[in-house]
Design a protein around this motif. Structure first.
Motif, mmCIF file in Angstrom:
data_model
loop_
_atom_site.group_PDB
_atom_site.id
_atom_site.type_symbol
_atom_site.label_atom_id
_atom_site.label_comp_id
_atom_site.label_asym_id
_atom_site.label_seq_id
_atom_site.Cartn_x
_atom_site.Cartn_y
_atom_site.Cartn_z
ATOM 1 N N PRO A 81 23.090 39.462 48.420
ATOM 2 C CA PRO A 81 22.582 38.598 49.281
ATOM 3 C C PRO A 81 21.187 39.161 49.964
ATOM 4 O O PRO A 81 21.223 40.515 50.245
ATOM 5 N N SER A 82 20.114 38.436 49.934
ATOM 6 C CA SER A 82 18.857 39.018 50.519
ATOM 7 C C SER A 82 18.002 37.727 50.578
ATOM 8 O O SER A 82 18.065 36.623 50.545
ATOM 9 N N ILE A 83 16.739 38.244 51.190
ATOM 10 C CA ILE A 83 15.698 37.132 51.371
ATOM 11 C C ILE A 83 14.417 37.683 50.455
ATOM 12 O O ILE A 83 14.193 38.935 50.320
ATOM 13 N N ALA A 84 13.245 36.816 50.288
ATOM 14 C CA ALA A 84 12.070 37.112 49.894
ATOM 15 C C ALA A 84 11.043 36.189 50.819
ATOM 16 O O ALA A 84 11.772 34.959 50.960
ATOM 17 N N VAL A 85 9.977 36.475 51.236
ATOM 18 C CA VAL A 85 9.308 36.062 52.180
ATOM 19 C C VAL A 85 7.676 35.819 51.586
ATOM 20 O O VAL A 85 7.213 36.556 51.130
ATOM 21 N N ALA A 86 7.088 34.677 52.069
ATOM 22 C CA ALA A 86 5.848 34.229 51.504
ATOM 23 C C ALA A 86 5.011 33.491 52.399
ATOM 24 O O ALA A 86 5.779 32.585 53.202
ATOM 25 N N ASN A 87 3.884 33.275 52.595
ATOM 26 C CA ASN A 87 3.094 32.407 53.287
ATOM 27 C C ASN A 87 3.085 31.066 52.740
ATOM 28 O O ASN A 87 1.931 31.216 51.532
ATOM 29 N N ILE A 88 3.401 30.108 53.180
ATOM 30 C CA ILE A 88 3.040 28.698 52.447
ATOM 31 C C ILE A 88 1.622 28.260 52.926
ATOM 32 O O ILE A 88 1.939 27.827 54.291
ATOM 33 N N LYS A 89 0.757 28.074 52.254
ATOM 34 C CA LYS A 89 -0.738 27.545 52.805
ATOM 35 C C LYS A 89 -0.941 26.217 52.049
ATOM 36 O O LYS A 89 -0.742 26.055 50.948
ATOM 37 N N THR A 90 -1.402 25.365 52.905
ATOM 38 C CA THR A 90 -2.236 24.009 52.320
ATOM 39 C C THR A 90 -3.484 24.651 52.076
ATOM 40 O O THR A 90 -4.315 25.452 52.493
ATOM 41 N N ASP A 91 -4.095 23.768 51.112
ATOM 42 C CA ASP A 91 -5.653 23.771 50.433
ATOM 43 C C ASP A 91 -6.069 22.545 50.357
ATOM 44 O O ASP A 91 -6.314 22.050 49.176
ATOM 45 N N PRO A 92 -6.696 22.012 51.544
ATOM 46 C CA PRO A 92 -7.143 20.718 51.600
ATOM 47 C C PRO A 92 -8.612 20.460 50.474
ATOM 48 O O PRO A 92 -8.716 19.574 50.173
ATOM 49 N N GLY A 93 -9.020 21.731 50.179
ATOM 50 C CA GLY A 93 -10.327 21.601 49.425
ATOM 51 C C GLY A 93 -9.868 21.505 47.833
ATOM 52 O O GLY A 93 -10.894 21.526 46.887
ATOM 53 N N ASN A 94 -8.537 21.668 47.433
ATOM 54 C CA ASN A 94 -8.362 21.741 45.980
ATOM 55 C C ASN A 94 -8.480 20.457 45.478
ATOM 56 O O ASN A 94 -7.627 19.476 46.067
ATOM 57 N N PRO A 95 -9.195 20.233 44.287
ATOM 58 C CA PRO A 95 -9.143 18.821 43.794
ATOM 59 C C PRO A 95 -8.208 18.277 43.179
ATOM 60 O O PRO A 95 -8.321 17.226 42.552
#
Length: 330
Positions: free
Chosen positions: A286-300
């Motif tokens: 049992p464990s976790i992994a962590v990441a920052n979920i970021k939006t990218d409004p400029g991505n076409p």
């Protein structure tokens, strides 16, 4: 308070990653925010938990609840805003254990075997801790309905206030689930945390791209996909599909399964480029992994793909026979 806390978490995370001072990291993030003022970010922890599949076992239910809450504390220490757990995180009932004809023969499930009162106590304790830690928690659970209706196989979404804000019921059930175990759900579910929109998927729904395309149309930034991982051999197919859904829809996908599956593919978070940003250990624990979920409004990519699915090509089509298009190529 929430926005300020998120900023501090982002600054500390950048400083730890780059070796910069807190001040230098703060300056960089503020400058980036000026360049992309519409960008949103949420720090997410994805979990892999022990597989517990006998809902008659009170001590096992208690142990599963304690393990979940321990991982929630780990996520809080890692500055996560949300933790995402597998399908049946507290208990994923085994079809043979539940079968009224079992265990040798799989038949209709006998849901009177489930220790429902103990499950409710553990869910209550988990919600209470979410409030204490100010942490969103999304976890799989069986959702009891009034007999004779079968229960739903669900994802509960508990807010940082300890409140159940919504519930997703698995829609695309396996043959065994729909024949003997659960009632299917009806609708997609989304919810927002700090301006980032999450969608929910469950069980074997990674096999159905229309589930994930639907969430793209609903403006989801990240899909939380929970499965059991009871059979490690199926993990590579699920993982490949998760990466494909992330890339083809240009959004994040969090993939949470039980720890035994991690020997082949651990739980992880896929970025919109179709690659793993973070993964749990491959050791069956049992464990976790962590990441920052970021939006990218400029991505076409997402706007163009929506345009491409419309009639944009129609004015440019040429009605010709490919066997005689006016040019003698060969």
């Amino acid at each position: 308070m929430t926005q300020n806390g998120n900023l501090k978490r982002r600054v500390r995370a950048r400083a730890a990653k780059t070796g910069e001072s807190y001040t230098a990291a703060l300056r960089h993030i503020r400058r980036a925010s000026l360049d992309h003022p519409d960008t949103k970010s949420v720090r997410v922890a994805v979990a892999q938990t022990s597989l517990f599949n006998d809902p008659r076992d009170i001590s096992g239910l208690r142990a599963s609840g304690m393990e979940m809450r321990s991982l929630m504390r780990d996520a809080h220490k890692a500055d996560a805003r949300l933790i995402h757990f597998p399908e049946g995180a507290m208990c994923s009932p085994n079809k043979r254990v539940m079968s009224e004809n079992g265990p040798r023969e799989i038949g209709p499930s006998d849901w009177t075997r489930f220790e429902w009162a103990v499950l409710r106590e553990e869910l209550s304790a988990t919600s209470k801790l979410a409030k204490e830690l100010k942490l969103w928690a999304v976890f799989g659970s069986v959702h009891q309905l009034t007999p004779p209706h079968r229960p739903h196989n669900s994802l509960y979404v508990v807010s940082d206030r300890g409140e159940l804000v919504t519930r997703y019921d698995e829609r695309m059930l396996s043959n065994t689930k729909i024949s003997f175990m659960y009632s299917p759900g009806k609708t997609p579910v989304t919810f927002d945390v700090d301006g980032v929109r999450f969608g929910c998927a469950l069980g074997m729904e990674a096999h159905y791209p229309e589930i994930f395309t639907e969430y793209e149309q609903l403006e989801a930034d990240c899909i939380l996909f929970s499965t059991t991982g009871e059979t490690p051999s199926v993990a590579p197919a699920f993982a490949a599909e998760v990466l494909g859904h992330a890339a083809s829809n240009t959004y994040w996908v969090s993939y949470s399964a039980h720890a035994p599956q991690s020997l082949t593919v651990p739980s992880g978070i896929a970025a919109p480029d179709g690659r793993w940003t973070a993964q749990c250990p491959r050791d069956g624990t049992p464990s976790i992994a962590v990441a920052n979920i970021k939006t990218d409004p400029g991505n076409p990519a997402r706007p163009w793909r929506r345009t491409a699915r419309s009639d944009v090509y129609e004015p440019h089509r040429v009605d010709s026979d490919p066997r005689s298009d006016g040019r003698n190529i060969f």
